[in-house]
Design an enzyme around this catalytic site. Structure first.
Site, mmCIF file in Angstrom:
data_model
loop_
_atom_site.group_PDB
_atom_site.id
_atom_site.type_symbol
_atom_site.label_atom_id
_atom_site.label_comp_id
_atom_site.label_asym_id
_atom_site.label_seq_id
_atom_site.Cartn_x
_atom_site.Cartn_y
_atom_site.Cartn_z
ATOM 1 C CE LYS A 1 -1.523 1.335 4.289
ATOM 2 N NZ LYS A 1 -1.254 2.820 4.548
ATOM 3 C CG ASN A 2 2.382 2.650 3.425
ATOM 4 O OD1 ASN A 2 1.031 3.066 3.176
ATOM 5 N ND2 ASN A 2 2.762 2.476 4.764
ATOM 6 C CB CYS B 1 -4.093 10.842 12.009
ATOM 7 S SG CYS B 1 -2.633 10.096 12.322
ATOM 8 N NE ARG C 1 1.274 10.167 10.176
ATOM 9 C CZ ARG C 1 0.615 9.315 9.467
ATOM 10 N NH1 ARG C 1 -0.387 8.680 9.778
ATOM 11 N NH2 ARG C 1 1.315 8.857 8.361
ATOM 12 C CG ASP D 1 3.719 1.423 9.448
ATOM 13 O OD1 ASP D 1 3.436 2.118 10.379
ATOM 14 O OD2 ASP D 1 3.963 1.539 8.067
ATOM 15 N NE ARG E 1 -7.082 4.332 5.860
ATOM 16 C CZ ARG E 1 -6.662 5.467 6.079
ATOM 17 N NH1 ARG E 1 -7.167 5.965 7.500
ATOM 18 N NH2 ARG E 1 -5.916 6.115 5.713
HETATM 19 C C1 EPZ Z 1 4.538 7.034 6.211
HETATM 20 O O1 EPZ Z 1 4.142 8.063 6.770
HETATM 21 C C2 EPZ Z 1 3.917 5.705 6.121
HETATM 22 N N1 EPZ Z 1 2.621 5.862 5.240
HETATM 23 C C3 EPZ Z 1 3.227 5.215 7.457
HETATM 24 O O2 EPZ Z 1 2.673 4.233 7.595
HETATM 25 C C4 EPZ Z 1 4.588 4.843 8.477
HETATM 26 O O3 EPZ Z 1 4.158 4.669 9.863
HETATM 27 C C5 EPZ Z 1 5.671 5.948 8.388
HETATM 28 O O4 EPZ Z 1 5.768 6.491 7.018
HETATM 29 C C6 EPZ Z 1 7.057 5.922 9.131
HETATM 30 O O5 EPZ Z 1 7.548 4.744 8.439
HETATM 31 C C7 EPZ Z 1 2.845 5.982 4.118
HETATM 32 O O6 EPZ Z 1 3.863 5.515 3.392
HETATM 33 C C8 EPZ Z 1 1.510 6.232 3.140
HETATM 34 P P1 EPZ Z 1 7.012 10.297 8.032
HETATM 35 P P2 EPZ Z 1 4.679 9.436 6.834
HETATM 36 O O7 EPZ Z 1 6.893 11.427 7.457
HETATM 37 O O8 EPZ Z 1 5.398 9.550 5.519
HETATM 38 C C9 EPZ Z 1 7.384 13.537 11.697
HETATM 39 C C10 EPZ Z 1 0.594 2.679 7.959
HETATM 40 O O9 EPZ Z 1 0.352 2.014 8.987
HETATM 41 N N2 EPZ Z 1 7.409 14.401 10.583
HETATM 42 O O10 EPZ Z 1 8.525 9.186 7.865
HETATM 43 O O11 EPZ Z 1 3.724 10.206 7.228
HETATM 44 C C11 EPZ Z 1 6.215 12.437 11.856
HETATM 45 O O12 EPZ Z 1 5.077 13.364 12.655
HETATM 46 C C12 EPZ Z 1 1.149 3.886 8.024
HETATM 47 O O13 EPZ Z 1 0.855 2.249 6.870
HETATM 48 C C13 EPZ Z 1 7.211 15.675 11.054
HETATM 49 O O14 EPZ Z 1 7.758 15.961 12.107
HETATM 50 O O15 EPZ Z 1 5.793 9.347 8.008
HETATM 51 C C14 EPZ Z 1 6.379 11.309 12.601
HETATM 52 O O16 EPZ Z 1 6.757 11.396 13.740
HETATM 53 C C15 EPZ Z 1 0.810 4.892 9.529
HETATM 54 N N3 EPZ Z 1 7.114 16.604 9.875
HETATM 55 C C16 EPZ Z 1 7.824 11.186 11.640
HETATM 56 O O17 EPZ Z 1 8.350 12.534 11.231
HETATM 57 C C17 EPZ Z 1 7.145 16.248 8.612
HETATM 58 O O18 EPZ Z 1 6.932 17.212 7.760
HETATM 59 C C18 EPZ Z 1 7.888 10.401 10.552
HETATM 60 O O19 EPZ Z 1 6.990 10.683 9.700
HETATM 61 C C19 EPZ Z 1 7.017 15.001 8.257
HETATM 62 C C20 EPZ Z 1 7.155 14.005 9.147
#
Ligand code: EPZ
Length: 428
Positions: A22-23, A125, A130, A315, A407
């Site tokens: 999915k991701n 969320c 996030r 995850d 999802r």
């Molecule tokens: C991706 O989310 C995945 N989603 C998530 O999968 C996964 O948990 C996550 O990466 C971490 O591996 C998809 O790929 C669609 P991040 P993403 O940006 O890209 C902080 C699932 O269950 N951050 O790597 O949103 C953020 O808050 C899901 O399939 C900022 O502070 O994750 C988090 O604490 C849930 N500012 C950390 O970084 C930003 O601008 C990592 O988030 C961006 C992120």
């Protein structure tokens, strides 16, 4: 609302075909906005989030041909042909972005190709606040003018984006993906340092290369992208889902069965495999997939910390907690990626798990067995952890809010039932 009923305690034996990730699929679909030619994506999973992304893209004006079921041998990855050749809207509305945060992945490609994008801010969320501030800062470094207006990100680059040296202050998967897509159509060279190395990011980069982008360092934490004036169409097949793989590996372990996870690869989940082996689970590459069984000595506790790839994935944290709950001795999980990702703990406690949360760590004391109960969860991985707990537990478990599972897990009841699980979906 649908519910899932599980009568647990049955070992799972057989073969589960692992779907496309999915991701990986979500950013790949967004990449179709980068060209007016057709992007053909194969091995797409049949999931609610994929439909949400398809709806968003078609609202923007992308035409999508869905070529039904492809492949054979029990594997039903879908093929989508996406083409953004007509007039394209550049606004991603709140209703769709709110439903799925990954909608924000249209920002980079829209801005790069059309010089403007208006994308709703996703908001918080269940697993944390996030923000997308790192996406926005990096796009601003590439010359985008960014304003926030009535909950929307208004981004403009009337003269196009320009290459830049971007150092992400923390690893962000979505941020790296948005910037990869933006940089592919920018003027000059962009460097993304401290980039995410997740296999889904590499999948996107490989697809962009197939579309004509020049990218060096794929799979490393430094990506070098030489922008092109246009990209062309391509055909690409989505990488297998490593989180689905890990989830079913835990299912084999906690039920004392043996599963062949067909189509998946060990290199996608090496950190998970290391942890599983540390708990006494046997994992090997076999017959076009991965074979998993609980070892003869039973399960024992282990300490795990979530980290960006190649570390242990956040995850898989909730699923691993279920294994720890039925393993001998104590275990500890430290969650370093999201600030609020222990929502499954009170639900697992209703099934007899003994877990104490201290800040970002959870201590899990193994119990002799879990007991079925009525439970519900607030996100995808928490929900699937309750399915795993239900499979391992004695008695009946009833899981509500099944839409979370839909999802991210394709045909989960069918896949588990085919391996001997007593599981059914009760329609509302
Ligand atoms: C991706 O989310 C995945 N989603 C998530 O999968 C996964 O948990 C996550 O990466 C971490 O591996 C998809 O790929 C669609 P991040 P993403 O940006 O890209 C902080 C699932 O269950 N951050 O790597 O949103 C953020 O808050 C899901 O399939 C900022 O502070 O994750 C988090 O604490 C849930 N500012 C950390 O970084 C930003 O601008 C990592 O988030 C961006 C992120």
């Amino acid at each position: 609302m649908d519910r899932i009923l599980i009568r647990g305690g049955k070992p799972l034996n057989g073969t589960i075909h692992i779907s496309g990730a999915k991701n990986a699929a979500l950013p790949l679909m967004a990449a179709s906005l980068l060209t007016d030619e057709t992007l053909s994506l194969a091995n797409l999973p049949h999931l609610a989030d994929i439909s949400t992304m398809a709806n968003l893209l078609s609202e923007l004006g992308v035409t999508i041909g869905m070529n039904g079921e492809a492949g054979g041998g029990g594997h039903f990855g879908r093929v989508f042909e996406l083409q953004a050749d007509g007039p394209i809207e550049t606004t991603a509305p709140y209703d769709l972005v709110r439903k799925m945060r990954a909608s924000v992945l249209v920002l980079g490609p829209l801005l790069a190709r059309f010089g403007r994008a208006r994308v709703s801010l996703p908001g918080g969320c269940a697993i944390g606040t996030r923000p997308v501030d790192l996406h926005l800062k990096a796009l601003a470094q590439m010359g985008a003018e960014i304003e926030l207006d009535e909950g929307y990100v208004e981004a403009r680059a009337p003269n196009g984006l320009k290459g830049a040296h971007i150092v992400f202050p923390m690893v962000t998967v979505g941020g790296t993906e948005n910037l990869l897509m933006a940089a592919a159509l920018a003027d000059g060279e962009a460097v993304l340092a401290n980039a995410a190395r997740e296999p889904e990011v590499a999948d996107l980069a490989h697809c962009l290369v197939a579309m004509g982008a020049q990218i060096e360092g794929i799979g490393s934490d430094t990506l070098r992208i030489r922008g092109a004036s246009a990209l062309h169409g391509a055909s690409y097949s989505v990488v297998p889902d490593r989180i689905e793989t890990g989830t079913y590996a835990v299912a084999a372990a906690v039920t004392g069965g043996e599963l062949l996870l067909k189509g998946s690869r060990l290199d996608l989940i090496s950190s998970v495999v290391d942890v599983l082996r540390g708990t006494g689970v046997e994992v090997s590459e076999a017959d076009g997939g991965i074979r998993v069984r609980q070892g003869d000595e039973g399960l024992k506790g282990i300490d795990v910390m979530t980290e960006p790839f190649p570390g242990f994935p956040t995850d898989m944290q909730a699923q691993m907690m279920v294994l720890m709950s039925v393993a001998g001795g104590a275990s500890m999980i430290t969650e370093t990626i999201f600030e609020n990702r222990f929502m499954h703990v009170p639900e697992l406690a209703r099934m007899g798990a003994q877990v104490n949360v201290h800040g970002s760590s959870a201590i899990v004391r193994g119990v002799a067995g879990l007991k079925g109960a009525q439970v519900m969860a607030t996100d995808l991985r928490a929900s699937v952890s309750l399915v795993l707990a239900g499979l391992a537990a004695s008695g009946e478990t009833e899981i509500s809010r099944v839409y979370h599972l839909d999802r991210g897990y394709e045909r989960i009841e069918d896949k588990l039932a085919a391996c001997g699980a007593d599981i059914e979906r009760v329609k509302a």
